[in-house]
Design an enzyme around this catalytic site. Structure first.
Site, PDB file in Angstrom:
ATOM      1  N   SER A 113       0.827  -1.203   0.000  1.00 25.34           N
ATOM      2  CA  SER A 113       0.000   0.000   0.000  1.00 25.34           C
ATOM      3  C   SER A 113       0.863   1.256   0.000  1.00 25.34           C
ATOM      4  CB  SER A 113      -0.924   0.002   1.211  1.00 25.34           C
ATOM      5  OG  SER A 113      -0.185  -0.087   2.399  1.00 25.34           O
TER       6      SER A 113
ATOM      7  N   ASP B 145      -9.615  -1.688   2.997  1.00 23.87           N
ATOM      8  CA  ASP B 145      -8.771  -2.426   3.937  1.00 23.87           C
ATOM      9  C   ASP B 145      -8.388  -3.730   3.269  1.00 23.87           C
ATOM     10  OD1 ASP B 145      -7.803  -3.173   6.776  1.00 23.87           O
ATOM     11  OD2 ASP B 145      -9.120  -4.839   6.260  1.00 23.87           O
TER      12      ASP B 145
ATOM     13  N   HIS C  84       4.999   2.693  11.080  1.00 23.81           N
ATOM     14  CA  HIS C  84       3.867   3.095  11.911  1.00 23.81           C
ATOM     15  C   HIS C  84       4.008   4.517  12.417  1.00 23.81           C
ATOM     16  CE1 HIS C  84       3.248  -1.337  12.131  1.00 23.81           C
ATOM     17  NE2 HIS C  84       2.061  -0.899  11.795  1.00 23.81           N
TER      18      HIS C  84
END
Ligand SMILES: Nc1nc2c(c(=O)[nH]1)N[C@@H](CNc1ccc(C(=O)N[C@@H](CCC(=O)N[C@@H](CCC(=O)N[C@@H](CCC(=O)O)C(=O)O)C(=O)O)C(=O)O)cc1)CN2
Ligand code: MET
Ligand SMILES: [Zn+2]
Length: 774
Positions: free
Chosen positions: A450, A506, A712
């Site tokens: 992604s 998702d 993250h």
């Protein structure tokens, strides 16, 4: 009288108010006061929901702005100095640990550059906690204005007498790790922690808390003797505090405690013990027999981990059995775990087929379920007759529904042959064919799939969903996004490109929406980590693939570049685990159905000319039974088989990649080998590179890309940091087998930091290429 209790409630709010406020605060759009007020409103509303549902005991301190384990790091002042040294306001220090902080100097404050703490899976769930990192000689002290006390008082002011929930001292230490450079065994710090813990319990008693829920979920794991012994020390000390602290319920969940039943004798002074009787109903007799005289059993009979309505008949029978053994005053009906893992309320779902909606129960409904079960046992079935009858009707409707059964799927499953689990040739032969075909350089660079899911992409998808833009408009929008991602990667000089997944809401929901057997919610969000949520699709029946799911996008992406394009799929185990699976059919059966659907997709991608295909299985480890033994072997057997069934339908020249967002493979390495994937990408930037040693020890022959930077956090890694990571990797892996990639997908990032970090990553790869090719 049998009472009821809820071990914890989801935090996000029915409209993800917490997510929105937190992200707005990070973006500088709202103040700390506004964020804090949002938290306060949410807590008030959640307590009221549970009270109105009739739940007896309601938790406080189950709320968190990011993660409850992280709360305890601050609560016990176990904040590493690299954060503390900046003297940030408590809320900002908290978020700095959760997500890192990188900020230029201003007139009034110095520059800040600090990576986040490591985030790890919470047992076998899709929730992630922030891992305490402890120093040699770590000391603890109680934070000023402790959060559990504050939130207890807040509820009290609202007229709700809550039970504060704390992470237990033994679990807190066991779930932690030594900080980088430290060598402390966390459990040895117990003596330092206990006085602080008792100080906190005393404060809670002073403000009027009658009971406290101390979570010790590690009791369901295999524990080293030293950790088991720590329970004795900890709870003897806590017991010695006597009446100056509240009564205590020690809670366990996600497994049984039979193998640690001797620890119960260390807990004889606590007033109640909670066990998960959904996962392990068979532990009831052993636990009942091991309770101390007068000790209460909190019976977890309402599932905190899924969305299926509780079968009242079954739950009442279990509770009744406990009552027969202990007496009504010694049994509490409870949720199996916190309801953190369930969506907020079923009441918001207006688009579910009515037949199916009647089978579900979300957090708010589960709070009602514990109350009804307790009343049925206390006052008799007649007292809640209407609710019991309706429940029985729901159970009957589901077990007899035509929706759950597809004979064509079963027919296909019966025809799976042994050959369908095997590639045509060995890895050695395959990799030679692949090298010729792909002609990649040494240290090939790639990404995990992604690229940034920008506001623009999400809004376009929302408009398409509402019918504000047509399918054709949405498709051409997605093509433009794919093209942009392809051009960016070409400019960066990456070797194996991806299409960026802009069309996916998702990685699991997207596939669920393209398969039969699934239903979807509009508001069924569940927190995964920090502000990030997922809306797990729900498996209600047999699964099949009516049409290709990803071929159009991958084929388009491949057509606009001369670089190799990697197709991107989510594997069967991950599709299953990150959905709400059905509970009326074994998970191995559902995984096989998913595998067959994915096998067709893999072959279709190959036929479309996509010769690198990644099948993500980040949930493979999460599904691993928490304790070693037979159950693990059985799980790994069907999990590995389903991955192979999904991926082995291709020719030698097609390179199969897989991805995992963790790097702890020690306890199931044989299964990783058995997947027979040509290339693995794994998380590594936050863990010890020594974990890679297992690949060397086991002479793992295939290719591996251990992530060189954390995705993250918005922080951009300096090139020296990436260089150092690669050097470490080369201690354990051969240059010929090493790929260079980030830890995971980039969907949660923004473009500026994505571009900057990938540029640095590609430069680092080129540096090593030059060095090793010379
Ligand atoms: N299922 C799952 N589990 C996982 C992962 C994962 O990727 N998927 N990754 C690991 C880490 N966990 C993660 C979990 C969630 C997200 C994530 O990015 N979640 C997004 C939501 C993704 C999504 O479903 N997006 C939808 C809906 C987006 C949305 O909020 N739309 C707005 C409207 C648009 C707007 O105003 O922004 C709305 O509905 O109100 C879409 O893109 O279509 C978020 O919380 O922000 C990332 C990692 C482990 N577990
Ligand atoms: C949580 S694993 C994510 C893998 C997926 N292909 C992505 O990049 O987003
Ligand atoms: Zn990942």
């Amino acid at each position: 009288m049998v009472t009821s209790s809820v071990l914890g409630f989801p935090r996000m709010g029915g409209n993800r108010e917490l997510k929105k406020a937190t992200e707005a605060y990070w973006a500088g759009k709202i103040s700390a006061e506004e964020l804090i007020q949002t938290g306060k409103n949410l807590r008030a509303s959640h307590w009221k929901i549970q009270k109105d549902a009739g739940a007896g005991t309601i938790a406080s301190n189950d709320f968190s702005f990011y993660d409850h384990v992280l709360d305890h790091i601050q609560l016990f002042n176990a904040v590493p100095n690299r954060y503390r040294k900046y003297n940030l306001p408590a809320l900002d220090e908290f978020f700095a640990m959760g997500r890192g902080l990188q900020r230029a100097a201003t007139e009034s404050s110095p520059a800040v550059d600090v990576p986040s703490l490591e985030m790890v899976k919470w047992f076998d769930s899709n929730y992630h906690y922030v891992r305490p990192t402890l120093q040699d000689n770590q000391t603890f002290s109680l934070a000023a204005d402790p959060k559990p006390v504050r939130e207890f008082l807040e509820a009290k002011a609202q007229g709700v007498n809550t039970r504060p929930v704390l992470v237990g001292p033994v679990s807190f230490l066991h779930l932690g790790k030594p900080d980088r450079g430290a060598s402390v065994n966390p459990i040895t710090l117990l003596e330092n922690l206990l006085p602080v813990y008792i100080e906190l319990l005393t404060k809670l008693r002073e403000v009027g808390a009658e009971t406290v829920q101390i979570d010790e979920p590690i009791l369901v794991l295999d524990l080293p003797p030293r950790t088991k012994a720590a329970f004795k020390t900890a709870y003897a000390r806590i017991a010695a505090a006597g009446v100056s602290i509240p009564k205590i319920t020690v809670a366990t969940y996600f497994g049984d405690i039979v193998h640690n039943i001797d620890v119960l004798s260390s807990l004889s002074a606590v007033s109640a013990v909670h066990v998960d009787l959904v996962r392990n109903p068979e532990q009831l007799d052993t636990v009942t027999a091991a309770l101390a005289p007068g000790q209460i059993l909190s019976a977890g009979v309402v599932n905190g981990r899924n969305i299926w309505k509780t079968d009242f008949g079954e739950a009442i029978a279990i509770v009744q059995k406990a009552v027969n053994a202990l007496g009504a005053d010694r049994v509490v009906v409870a949720t199996s775990s916190s309801l953190l893992h369930t969506p907020h309320t079923l009441a918001s779902e207006k688009n579910l087929p009515a037949e199916v909606a009647d089978w579900f129960s979300f957090a708010s409904e589960k709070a009602r379920e514990v109350a009804v079960i307790a009343r049925a046992v206390t006052e008799g079935a007649a007292s809640v007759k209407a609710e019991l009858d309706a429940n029985a009707a729901s159970m009957h409707s589901r077990s007899t529904s035509a929706r759950t059964n597809d004979p064509a799927v079963k027919e296909r499953q019966s025809k799976v042959t042994a050959a369908m689990y095997e590639r045509q040739s060995s890895f050695t032969q395959r990799i030679a064919a692949q090298q010729t075909h792909l002609s990649l350089p040494l240290f090939p660079t790639t990404t995990i799939g992604s690229f940034p899911q920008t506001k623009g992409i999400r809004v376009a998808r929302q408009k398409f969903g509402k019918g504000d833009i047509s399918a054709a408009e949405y498709e051409s929008f997605i093509e433009k996004e794919i093209e942009l991602v392809v051009r960016e990667q070409e400019a960066l000089g990456l070797d194996v490109l991806v299409h960026g997944e802009p069309e996916r809401n998702d990685m699991v929901q997207y596939f669920g929406e393209r398969l039969t057997g699934y239903v979807f919610t509009n508001f069924g969000w569940v927190q995964s980590y920090g502000s990030r949520c997922v809306r797990p699709p729900i498996v209600v029946g047999d699964i099949s693939r009516p049409a290709p799911m990803t071929v159009k996008e991958s084929k388009y992406a491949a057509s606009i570049t001369s670089k190799p394009m990697k197709g991107m799929l989510t594997g069967p185990i991950t599709c299953l685990r990150w959905s709400f699976p059905r509970d009326d059919v074994h998970q191995s059966v559902q995984a096989e159905q998913l595998a067959l659907a994915l096998r067709d997709e893999v072959v279709d991608l190959e036929t479309a000319g996509v010769n690198v295909i990644q099948v993500d299985e980040p949930a493979l480890r999460e599904g691993l039974p928490l304790r070693s033994g037979k159950e693990r072997d059985a799980y790994l057997d069907w999990a590995v088989k389903s991955f192979r069934l999904a991926t082995t339908g291709v020719k030698d020249v097609t390179q199969i990649h897989s991805h995992f967002c963790y790097s702890e493979f020690q306890d199931f390495f044989h299964a990783i080998t058995a997947l027979d994937a040509d290339v693995l990408s794994i998380e590594n930037s936050k863990s010890d590179a020594k974990l890679l040693k297992v690949f060397e020890d086991e002479a793992y022959p295939r290719h591996i890309g251990p992530g060189v930077y954390d995705i993250h956090s918005p922080r951009v890694p300096p090139q020296e940091e990436i260089r150092a990571r690669i050097e470490e990797m080369l201690q354990f892996l051969k240059p010929e087998q090493l790929w260079i990639n980030p830890d995971c997908g980039l969907k949660t990032r923004q473009w500026p930091e994505t571009r900057a970090a990938l540029d640095i990553m590609v430069k680092a790869a080129k540096e090593f290429r030059a060095k090793y090719q010379a």
